[in-house]
Design a protein around this motif. Structure first.
Motif, mmCIF file in Angstrom:
data_model
loop_
_atom_site.group_PDB
_atom_site.id
_atom_site.type_symbol
_atom_site.label_atom_id
_atom_site.label_comp_id
_atom_site.label_asym_id
_atom_site.label_seq_id
_atom_site.Cartn_x
_atom_site.Cartn_y
_atom_site.Cartn_z
ATOM 1 N N SER A 32 0.841 -1.177 0.000
ATOM 2 C CA SER A 32 0.000 0.000 0.000
ATOM 3 C C SER A 32 0.874 1.224 0.000
ATOM 4 N N LEU A 33 0.412 2.294 -0.597
ATOM 5 C CA LEU A 33 1.170 3.509 -0.628
ATOM 6 C C LEU A 33 0.232 4.683 -0.706
ATOM 7 N N ARG A 34 0.778 5.846 -0.330
ATOM 8 C CA ARG A 34 -0.007 7.063 -0.395
ATOM 9 C C ARG A 34 0.379 7.802 -1.666
ATOM 10 N N LEU A 35 -0.592 7.993 -2.526
ATOM 11 C CA LEU A 35 -0.330 8.697 -3.765
ATOM 12 C C LEU A 35 -0.417 10.196 -3.516
ATOM 13 N N PRO A 36 0.586 10.976 -3.909
ATOM 14 C CA PRO A 36 0.548 12.427 -3.711
ATOM 15 C C PRO A 36 -0.654 13.041 -4.416
ATOM 16 N N GLN A 37 -1.213 14.079 -3.789
ATOM 17 C CA GLN A 37 -2.379 14.727 -4.400
ATOM 18 C C GLN A 37 -2.040 15.294 -5.769
ATOM 19 N N SER A 38 -0.837 15.836 -5.932
ATOM 20 C CA SER A 38 -0.447 16.391 -7.227
ATOM 21 C C SER A 38 -0.444 15.321 -8.307
ATOM 22 N N GLU A 39 -0.039 14.096 -7.963
ATOM 23 C CA GLU A 39 -0.006 13.004 -8.930
ATOM 24 C C GLU A 39 -1.418 12.582 -9.321
ATOM 25 N N LEU A 40 -2.301 12.509 -8.320
ATOM 26 C CA LEU A 40 -3.686 12.154 -8.606
ATOM 27 C C LEU A 40 -4.351 13.216 -9.479
ATOM 28 N N ALA A 83 -6.471 15.004 -14.671
ATOM 29 C CA ALA A 83 -6.436 15.996 -15.746
ATOM 30 C C ALA A 83 -6.144 15.346 -17.090
ATOM 31 N N MET A 84 -5.187 14.419 -17.123
ATOM 32 C CA MET A 84 -4.845 13.738 -18.374
ATOM 33 C C MET A 84 -6.033 12.928 -18.886
ATOM 34 N N MET A 85 -6.743 12.257 -17.979
ATOM 35 C CA MET A 85 -7.899 11.470 -18.399
ATOM 36 C C MET A 85 -9.008 12.371 -18.905
ATOM 37 N N ALA A 110 -2.888 7.566 -11.582
ATOM 38 C CA ALA A 110 -4.061 7.372 -10.721
ATOM 39 C C ALA A 110 -4.666 5.996 -10.961
ATOM 40 N N PRO A 111 -5.372 5.437 -9.942
ATOM 41 C CA PRO A 111 -5.988 4.111 -10.065
ATOM 42 C C PRO A 111 -7.077 4.076 -11.132
ATOM 43 N N ALA A 112 -7.208 2.932 -11.769
ATOM 44 C CA ALA A 112 -8.200 2.770 -12.836
ATOM 45 C C ALA A 112 -9.618 3.017 -12.325
ATOM 46 N N SER A 113 -9.911 2.537 -11.117
ATOM 47 C CA SER A 113 -11.258 2.692 -10.577
ATOM 48 C C SER A 113 -11.595 4.154 -10.309
ATOM 49 N N MET A 114 -10.586 5.007 -10.062
ATOM 50 C CA MET A 114 -10.811 6.428 -9.863
ATOM 51 C C MET A 114 -11.077 7.132 -11.189
ATOM 52 N N LEU A 115 -10.377 6.689 -12.233
ATOM 53 C CA LEU A 115 -10.479 7.350 -13.526
ATOM 54 C C LEU A 115 -11.709 6.925 -14.307
ATOM 55 N N ALA A 116 -12.216 5.716 -14.033
ATOM 56 C CA ALA A 116 -13.309 5.164 -14.837
ATOM 57 C C ALA A 116 -14.525 6.080 -14.956
ATOM 58 N N PRO A 117 -15.038 6.669 -13.848
ATOM 59 C CA PRO A 117 -16.234 7.509 -13.994
ATOM 60 C C PRO A 117 -16.024 8.728 -14.889
#
Length: 319
Positions: free
Chosen positions: A8-16, A21-23, A251-258
């Motif tokens: 498990s890891l904490r993804l930086p907010q800037s990365e998310l 934005a890219m999606m 970012a995780p796929a499940s976050m980007l899907a919607p």
């Protein structure tokens, strides 16, 4: 270690934020591929449109790889993974271009939008990503909005209306694999290898079409106008493909899907501008529902971006 055996890891907010934005940019401009595909498919068989896309996609990435000296990233082991990606992508595109021959772009994309739901379920099963009830609910609400836009009529187009579902499943598999390999490979390299394998599969389909006479797998000599349309398909596919790789790297796929539901909004706009298919009141209601669902996901994920996100890129699916 988490309960599933992955780290498990904490993804930086800037990365998310970058991934989101890219999606968002990718899905807004993604229907341009379908606009050009529909225009080309009026005179060019779907398999040939697909082949043109992959050829141009590979050529687009070629100079980028040369300038960055990335020839060494090619390996048979990784190429096998990209062959799978290209195989499902080839099947998805032939199916979708066939649909576009008889359906409006926005309608076809609306049926296709069972894909985020399929992706969410597959990500939960195979990538062990944590999926909460709110995210599932957002996907369901977005799908409801999609159905308001499409107002499907199987009586009009018959079994062809099922082909976007085939496309949806293929793209869900493609995206899930992309999510994994994007952590360890460059975006342009991934696009190049996928393009090369896509060309191989497309040529096989064209050969099959020549041998069997199947119309959708046939080939013709395109006229100058159709050639420009094919060029538009390839260039727009290459650009949106690279944006998508960067999105899934961040970012995780499940976050980007919607967020992919926004594609229906832009598809409706482009369809109106190019084909003069102006949405009625029900479709506008669907658009508002989709926008509301997407904005809710953006707000919620930004608020809870500091929560641990499962990273199973090395444990769930090793390329």
């Amino acid at each position: 270690m988490n309960a599933n055996g992955g780290s498990s890891l904490r993804l930086p907010q800037s990365e998310l934020t970058f991934g989101l934005a890219m999606m968002f940019i990718s899905v807004i401009f993604s229907p341009i591929i379908d606009i050009f595909s529909k225009l080309a498919a009026a005179t060019v068989p779907p398999a040939e449109v697909t082949a043109a896309r992959f050829i141009l996609q590979a050529l687009f990435a070629l100079p980028i790889m040369a300038m960055r000296g990335q020839w060494g990233v090619w390996s048979w082991r990784r190429s096998g993974v990209h062959a799978i990606r290209a195989g499902v992508l080839t099947l998805s595109m032939v199916s979708f271009v066939t649909t576009l021959q008889v359906m409006e772009v926005a309608d076809a994309i609306a049926i296709f939008f069972v894909e985020p739901i399929i992706l969410t379920v597959l990500s939960s099963i195979f990538l062990k990503e944590t999926i909460g009830w709110r995210r599932y609910t957002a996907c369901a609400v977005g799908f409801f909005g999609a159905m308001l836009i499409i107002q499907p009529s199987f009586q009009e187009v018959g079994f062809v209306a099922l082909l976007p579902v085939v496309t949806a499943f293929c793209i869900a598999v493609y995206v899930m694999i992309t999510r994994v390999v994007s952590h360890s490979e460059d975006a342009s390299s991934m696009q190049f290898q996928t393009g090369i394998w896509g060309v191989v599969f497309s040529l096989i389909l064209l050969a099959l079409g020549r041998a069997t006479g199947i119309a959708i797998l046939g080939s013709v000599v395109p006229d100058p106008t159709a050639t420009l349309y094919l060029l538009g398909v390839g260039v727009s596919a290459a650009i949106t493909g690279i944006l998508t790789v960067y999105a899934y790297r961040a970012a995780p796929a499940s976050m980007l899907a919607p967020l992919q539901y926004f594609e229906i909004v832009s598809a409706t706009i482009f369809g109106w501008l190019v084909f003069d298919n102006f949405p009625d009141a029900i479709k506008w209601l669907g658009i508002l529902i989709i926008i509301g669902s997407g904005l809710y996901i953006l707000w919620r994920e930004r608020r809870f971006a500091s929560k641990p996100v499962s990273d199973t890129s090395e444990t769930a699916f090793t390329p």
